[in-house]
Design an enzyme around this catalytic site. Sequence first.
Site, PDB file in Angstrom:
ATOM      1  N   GLY A  86       0.912  -1.027  -0.018  1.00  0.00           N
ATOM      2  CA  GLY A  86      -0.079  -0.042  -0.005  1.00  0.00           C
ATOM      3  C   GLY A  86       1.074   1.374  -0.136  1.00  0.00           C
ATOM      4  N   ARG A  87       0.287   2.359   0.464  1.00  0.00           N
ATOM      5  CA  ARG A  87       1.223   3.508   0.616  1.00  0.00           C
ATOM      6  C   ARG A  87       1.997   3.540   2.039  1.00  0.00           C
ATOM      7  NH1 ARG A  87      -1.036   8.155   0.765  1.00  0.00           N
ATOM      8  NH2 ARG A  87      -3.281   7.326   0.820  1.00  0.00           N
ATOM      9  N   GLU A  90       5.765   3.752   2.074  1.00  0.00           N
ATOM     10  CA  GLU A  90       6.587   5.133   1.593  1.00  0.00           C
ATOM     11  C   GLU A  90       6.901   6.001   2.679  1.00  0.00           C
ATOM     12  OE1 GLU A  90       3.580   8.419  -0.302  1.00  0.00           O
ATOM     13  OE2 GLU A  90       3.941   6.527  -1.199  1.00  0.00           O
ATOM     14  N   CYS A 116       4.086  -6.429  -2.302  1.00  0.00           N
ATOM     15  CA  CYS A 116       3.893  -5.188  -2.910  1.00  0.00           C
ATOM     16  C   CYS A 116       4.783  -4.145  -2.717  1.00  0.00           C
ATOM     17  CB  CYS A 116       2.654  -4.662  -2.909  1.00  0.00           C
ATOM     18  SG  CYS A 116       1.700  -3.732  -3.899  1.00  0.00           S
ATOM     19  N   HIS A 117       4.596  -2.955  -2.212  1.00  0.00           N
ATOM     20  CA  HIS A 117       5.617  -1.907  -1.923  1.00  0.00           C
ATOM     21  C   HIS A 117       6.326  -1.852  -0.757  1.00  0.00           C
ATOM     22  CE1 HIS A 117       2.703   0.011  -4.918  1.00  0.00           C
ATOM     23  NE2 HIS A 117       3.947   0.906  -5.098  1.00  0.00           N
ATOM     24  N   TYR A 137       5.988  -5.101  -6.197  1.00  0.00           N
ATOM     25  CA  TYR A 137       5.121  -4.336  -7.316  1.00  0.00           C
ATOM     26  C   TYR A 137       6.061  -3.845  -8.518  1.00  0.00           C
ATOM     27  CZ  TYR A 137       1.703  -1.584  -9.600  1.00  0.00           C
ATOM     28  OH  TYR A 137       0.700  -1.184 -10.482  1.00  0.00           O
TER      29      TYR A 137
END
Length: 184
Positions: A86-87, A90, A116-117, A137
């Site tokens: 997800g975000r 970050e 993923c991220h 990802y």
Amino acid sequence: MGKKVLILAGDAVEALEIFYPYYRCLEAGYDVTIAAPSAKKLQTVSHDFVDGVDTYIERTAYGIEAHSSFAEVDPTQFDGLIIPGGRAPEYIRLNEHVPALVTHFFEANKPIAAVCHAAQIFATIPKVLQGRELTAYIACKPEVQVAGGTYIDANLHTDGNLISGHAWPDLPGLMREFIHKLEN
């Protein structure tokens, strides 16, 4: 005594990538702690693909409680680590406690599931990806490479204690391998 699993998260964590591993670990009888910048209810998001849109879209999803803050976590008390995407990655990668938490699992050779991220977190920790292979990802491929890792174009990949998945559709295989590593 049952295994203890740590999940690193924050607001905008991908809903499927935190709920699926969390409940799968609870089902297996593990003691699971979700840690975030602070102990609070986190807002998850749902990422999906829509015809005609070049990248994924994001929608607000469910809330989930973070049991502990990163500062309160002693990684030596855990047997495995899960990092959803997800975000959240970050911005949680900027938290002063996250590098030491993650580094412990690499150095102690404990199972790490990253989807993923999650690779964005590894890219900020010197040398954890040196000579390692993982998938993530596709948008995270440059970060994997800059960090000294080899990006593998596959849905799932295991390199020693690091089990990586491309995105949420790969969670069944990711969790199967993570639990296998945790139990052996």
